[in-house]
Design a protein around this motif. Structure first.
Motif, PDB file in Angstrom:
ATOM      1  N   MET A   1       0.924  -1.186  -0.107  1.00  0.00           N
ATOM      2  CA  MET A   1      -0.152  -0.081  -0.622  1.00  0.00           C
ATOM      3  C   MET A   1       0.484   0.799   0.566  1.00  0.00           C
ATOM      4  O   MET A   1       1.845   1.479   1.063  1.00  0.00           O
ATOM      5  N   VAL A   2       0.876   2.019  -0.720  1.00  0.00           N
ATOM      6  CA  VAL A   2       1.568   3.241  -1.022  1.00  0.00           C
ATOM      7  C   VAL A   2       1.051   4.388  -0.309  1.00  0.00           C
ATOM      8  O   VAL A   2      -0.322   4.653  -0.168  1.00  0.00           O
ATOM      9  N   LYS A   3       1.417   5.293   0.570  1.00  0.00           N
ATOM     10  CA  LYS A   3       1.426   6.119   1.377  1.00  0.00           C
ATOM     11  C   LYS A   3       1.255   7.761   0.117  1.00  0.00           C
ATOM     12  O   LYS A   3       1.543   8.538   0.113  1.00  0.00           O
ATOM     13  N   ALA A   4       0.219   8.729   0.534  1.00  0.00           N
ATOM     14  CA  ALA A   4       0.236   9.350  -0.551  1.00  0.00           C
ATOM     15  C   ALA A   4       0.993  10.418   0.127  1.00  0.00           C
ATOM     16  O   ALA A   4       2.132  11.277  -0.713  1.00  0.00           O
ATOM     17  N   TYR A   5       1.749  10.321   1.199  1.00  0.00           N
ATOM     18  CA  TYR A   5       2.852  11.629   1.878  1.00  0.00           C
ATOM     19  C   TYR A   5       4.395  11.115   1.196  1.00  0.00           C
ATOM     20  O   TYR A   5       5.498  12.219   0.561  1.00  0.00           O
ATOM     21  N   GLU A   6       4.478   9.773   0.360  1.00  0.00           N
ATOM     22  CA  GLU A   6       5.108   9.784  -0.266  1.00  0.00           C
ATOM     23  C   GLU A   6       5.287   9.992  -1.349  1.00  0.00           C
ATOM     24  O   GLU A   6       6.479   9.953  -2.127  1.00  0.00           O
ATOM     25  N   LEU A   7       4.376   9.622  -2.187  1.00  0.00           N
ATOM     26  CA  LEU A   7       3.837  10.462  -3.294  1.00  0.00           C
ATOM     27  C   LEU A   7       4.105  11.344  -3.048  1.00  0.00           C
ATOM     28  O   LEU A   7       4.588  11.938  -4.688  1.00  0.00           O
ATOM     29  N   ARG A   8       4.406  12.933  -2.943  1.00  0.00           N
ATOM     30  CA  ARG A   8       4.141  13.967  -3.066  1.00  0.00           C
ATOM     31  C   ARG A   8       5.339  14.234  -3.436  1.00  0.00           C
ATOM     32  O   ARG A   8       5.925  15.323  -3.815  1.00  0.00           O
ATOM     33  N   GLY A   9       6.643  13.150  -3.114  1.00  0.00           N
ATOM     34  CA  GLY A   9       7.756  13.998  -3.074  1.00  0.00           C
ATOM     35  C   GLY A   9       8.535  13.111  -4.618  1.00  0.00           C
ATOM     36  O   GLY A   9       8.916  13.967  -5.684  1.00  0.00           O
ATOM     37  N   LEU A  10       7.344  12.351  -4.858  1.00  0.00           N
ATOM     38  CA  LEU A  10       8.069  11.812  -6.482  1.00  0.00           C
ATOM     39  C   LEU A  10       7.128  12.521  -7.898  1.00  0.00           C
ATOM     40  O   LEU A  10       6.460  13.914  -7.856  1.00  0.00           O
TER      41      LEU A  10
END
Length: 121
Positions: A1-10
């Motif tokens: 499961m991916v986390k939104a805060y991890e995706l924001r930096g991509l």
């Protein structure tokens, strides 16, 4: 499961790659569901769908933020970037429009000023 805060930096490319991978995984899980797959795979469908939604949400937020930066100094904002409020609030008179008086109102105010009464205490 991916986390939104991890995706924001991509960056955008990585987000789209992640989205493609998740969609591919979801289609494989749907195939496993039809072909009588394991219960763990069927249960995983929900989490993959939610992950896809998170990736799309972050992607759309980044797109909108980029658009806001692009039109920062423009005279008019695109309709999807304007403040929503309500239809009635958007159509209501502005403060300056409310305080303006017509020529006739100005003339009447000058001809018949408000009478001040002295009140005996």
């Amino acid at each position: 499961m991916v986390k939104a805060y991890e995706l924001r930096g991509l960056p955008k490319e990585d987000l789209l790659k992640t989205l493609g991978d998740l969609r591919k995984e979801l289609s494989e899980l749907h195939v496993a569901k039809v072909t009588d797959g394991a219960a763990s795979k069927i249960a995983k469908i929900k989490s993959v769908r939610k992950s896809i939604a998170r990736v799309l949400t972050v992607h759309n937020q980044q797109q909108k933020e980029g658009l806001r930066k692009a039109v920062a100094g423009a005279k008019y904002l695109p309709k999807d970037l304007r403040v929503k409020k309500t239809r009635a609030m958007r159509r209501a008179l502005t403060k300056s429009e409310r305080t303006k008086k017509t020529h006739k109102q100005k003339r009447m105010a000058a001809a018949f000023p408000q009478i001040k009464f002295a009140v005996k205490a």
